[in-house]
Design an enzyme around this catalytic site. Sequence first.
Site, PDB file in Angstrom:
ATOM      1  N   HIS A  42      26.950  46.707  48.236  1.00 47.74           N
ATOM      2  CA  HIS A  42      27.635  45.361  48.818  1.00 47.74           C
ATOM      3  C   HIS A  42      29.004  45.298  48.215  1.00 47.74           C
ATOM      4  CE1 HIS A  42      26.982  41.124  50.046  1.00 47.74           C
ATOM      5  NE2 HIS A  42      28.114  41.663  50.273  1.00 47.74           N
ATOM      6  N   HIS A  44      33.401  44.668  49.377  1.00 46.51           N
ATOM      7  CA  HIS A  44      34.544  44.428  50.325  1.00 46.51           C
ATOM      8  C   HIS A  44      35.460  45.028  49.836  1.00 46.51           C
ATOM      9  CE1 HIS A  44      31.982  41.176  52.241  1.00 46.51           C
ATOM     10  NE2 HIS A  44      31.356  41.048  51.028  1.00 46.51           N
ATOM     11  N   PHE A  45      35.875  46.245  50.130  1.00 46.74           N
ATOM     12  CA  PHE A  45      37.154  46.952  49.631  1.00 46.74           C
ATOM     13  C   PHE A  45      38.505  46.778  50.585  1.00 46.74           C
ATOM     14  CE2 PHE A  45      35.115  50.321  46.899  1.00 46.74           C
ATOM     15  CZ  PHE A  45      34.915  49.217  45.682  1.00 46.74           C
ATOM     16  N   ARG A  46      38.370  45.930  51.420  1.00 42.53           N
ATOM     17  CA  ARG A  46      39.482  45.066  52.413  1.00 42.53           C
ATOM     18  C   ARG A  46      40.282  46.124  53.202  1.00 42.53           C
ATOM     19  NH1 ARG A  46      37.057  40.596  51.959  1.00 42.53           N
ATOM     20  NH2 ARG A  46      37.362  39.528  50.061  1.00 42.53           N
ATOM     21  N   ASN A  76      33.646  43.138  57.357  1.00 39.76           N
ATOM     22  CA  ASN A  76      34.556  41.985  57.644  1.00 39.76           C
ATOM     23  C   ASN A  76      35.952  42.203  57.067  1.00 39.76           C
ATOM     24  OD1 ASN A  76      33.568  41.866  55.006  1.00 39.76           O
ATOM     25  ND2 ASN A  76      33.931  39.737  55.041  1.00 39.76           N
ATOM     26  N   HIS A 167      23.583  38.214  55.904  1.00 38.30           N
ATOM     27  CA  HIS A 167      24.169  37.285  55.261  1.00 38.30           C
ATOM     28  C   HIS A 167      23.366  35.973  55.638  1.00 38.30           C
ATOM     29  CE1 HIS A 167      27.720  34.963  53.332  1.00 38.30           C
ATOM     30  NE2 HIS A 167      27.152  34.229  53.744  1.00 38.30           N
ATOM     31  N   HIS A 221      22.824  39.222  48.784  1.00 34.51           N
ATOM     32  CA  HIS A 221      22.825  38.036  47.994  1.00 34.51           C
ATOM     33  C   HIS A 221      21.753  36.648  47.773  1.00 34.51           C
ATOM     34  CE1 HIS A 221      25.088  36.779  51.476  1.00 34.51           C
ATOM     35  NE2 HIS A 221      26.056  37.517  51.009  1.00 34.51           N
ATOM     36  N   ASP A 294      28.886  42.365  45.382  1.00 34.54           N
ATOM     37  CA  ASP A 294      29.848  41.462  46.349  1.00 34.54           C
ATOM     38  C   ASP A 294      31.114  41.373  46.021  1.00 34.54           C
ATOM     39  OD1 ASP A 294      30.051  40.128  48.797  1.00 34.54           O
ATOM     40  OD2 ASP A 294      28.981  38.339  48.102  1.00 34.54           O
ATOM     41  N   HIS A 298      40.088  38.430  46.369  1.00 33.43           N
ATOM     42  CA  HIS A 298      41.124  37.731  46.750  1.00 33.43           C
ATOM     43  C   HIS A 298      42.483  37.528  45.669  1.00 33.43           C
ATOM     44  CE1 HIS A 298      38.589  36.672  50.557  1.00 33.43           C
ATOM     45  NE2 HIS A 298      37.805  36.277  49.615  1.00 33.43           N
TER      46      HIS A 298
HETATM   47  O1  DOR Z   1      32.179  34.950  49.432  1.00 31.25           O
HETATM   48  C1  DOR Z   1      31.961  35.515  50.447  1.00 31.25           C
HETATM   49  N1  DOR Z   1      33.244  36.622  50.328  1.00 31.25           N
HETATM   50  N2  DOR Z   1      31.254  36.154  50.866  1.00 31.25           N
HETATM   51  C2  DOR Z   1      30.896  36.580  51.941  1.00 31.25           C
HETATM   52  O2  DOR Z   1      30.121  36.818  52.607  1.00 31.25           O
HETATM   53  C3  DOR Z   1      32.344  37.450  52.094  1.00 31.25           C
HETATM   54  C4  DOR Z   1      33.240  37.575  51.291  1.00 31.25           C
HETATM   55  C5  DOR Z   1      34.501  38.288  51.472  1.00 31.25           C
HETATM   56  O3  DOR Z   1      34.654  39.011  52.254  1.00 31.25           O
HETATM   57  O4  DOR Z   1      35.675  37.406  50.956  1.00 31.25           O
HETATM   58 ZN    ZN Z   2      29.644  40.094  50.765  1.00 33.39          ZN
END
Ligand code: DOR
Ligand code: ZN
Length: 407
Positions: A42, A44-46, A76, A167, A221, A294, A298
């Site tokens: 899990h 999120h490498f953006r 996402n 999720h 999570h 996870d 940011h």
């Molecule tokens: O806190 C989170 N950030 N929960 C998520 O489901 C997505 C993730 C994100 O992509 O920033």
């Molecule tokens: Zn996530």
Amino acid sequence: MINITGVRDINGEIINLSIESQQDVVIENLDLTLLPALIDPHVHFRTPGHEYKEDWRTAAKAAICGGYTTVFDMPNTLPPTITAELLQEKKQLIDSQLKEIGIPLRYQLFFGADKNHLAEIPKIKNDVIGIKVFMGCSTGNLVIDDDESLRAVFEIAAQNNLLVAVHAEDEHMMRERKAKYQGVTKYEIHSRIRDVDVAVSAVEKAISLTRKYGTRLYILHLSSVPEIQLVKKAKQGGLPVFAETTPHHLFLNENAYQHLQGKAVVNPPLRAEEHNIALFDAIQAGIIDTIGSDHAPHTVSEKAKPYGECPSGMPGIETTLALLLNAHHEGLLTLNEIISLTSKRAREIFNLPKTDDVVLVDLNKVAEVKENQLKTKCGWSPYAGRKLRGWPVYTILDRYCYDLSRI
Ligand code: DOR
Ligand code: ZN
């Protein structure tokens, strides 16, 4: 050849290891312990679209430094991964970024469920690790918030032999709470808007669809006691339900808002302290299968924004193993449980082929989490300043040994 002598296996037995390699490496008697390299189901490498927060060049280094050689990336992104074409484009971008830095990180992608693109699912069934469903909005605008679309996803996934990762937060309940707390600006309110009932309602719904269609369900999570109870019951009932927790739900709680402010905002939110302990118990009881970092980077300036504008999520891939090893020293986890959480169960649940990848950890290395030493592009950690005992020092990926002090 990579020659490693005098390392310990997890039972403390001294062993020697030789790995065929183009590289000549000798690691002698450093009192290190050998673990299977970690799998992060899990992240999120953006890429694409949010590379100012992270990209695969920085994230792959962060992964290797954390002892990981395999990651599953979430859909996402911008645009979100919701068509076969977008999936292929994303893969090409990732491959080129990894090639640039010469780190062949192993990865899999989750496909995003979107109610207008459900017909894409059969097309991508052999190219993804599963379907990701956001039952409530989080970062980005992927969401399945109506029961009929949710039902359809579970049915189509079962027909195509695909696992569904959820999720689990109920969008409608969150909206109600948001309205109720409108105008409240302290970050702590996040944990009230997305309270435990919000998660429980969604977990119940997802499990009932697995009961109906037999869809393999991976609950992302897990963060609270009642969710643990639901998963326990589902497992006892023989349903193919698997559960993940995160480092932040184990090692942080609502008290963290005080010093972390917006950096503590994450979905699902941090909970009361009692849930931390229950999650460790659930690991021991085999109710929780895996840990996903996870990793959701940011920027510092985004996280400094006022509540409502501050995005949810925190980085984690570089610190998860050290947190777990430190917890081992505190008597909270055995090394076997750490292996189970970080590689063994993921390999079983997601049917991954075996690899020779390993990580060598120094169980007694004590070091502080320092933000200026992190590889993640976002450059911060919710654990900054924590002194942890037990760190990865070498990661071997596809017969190449990375000295983590030199990445
Ligand atoms: O806190 C989170 N950030 N929960 C998520 O489901 C997505 C993730 C994100 O992509 O920033
Ligand atoms: Zn996530």
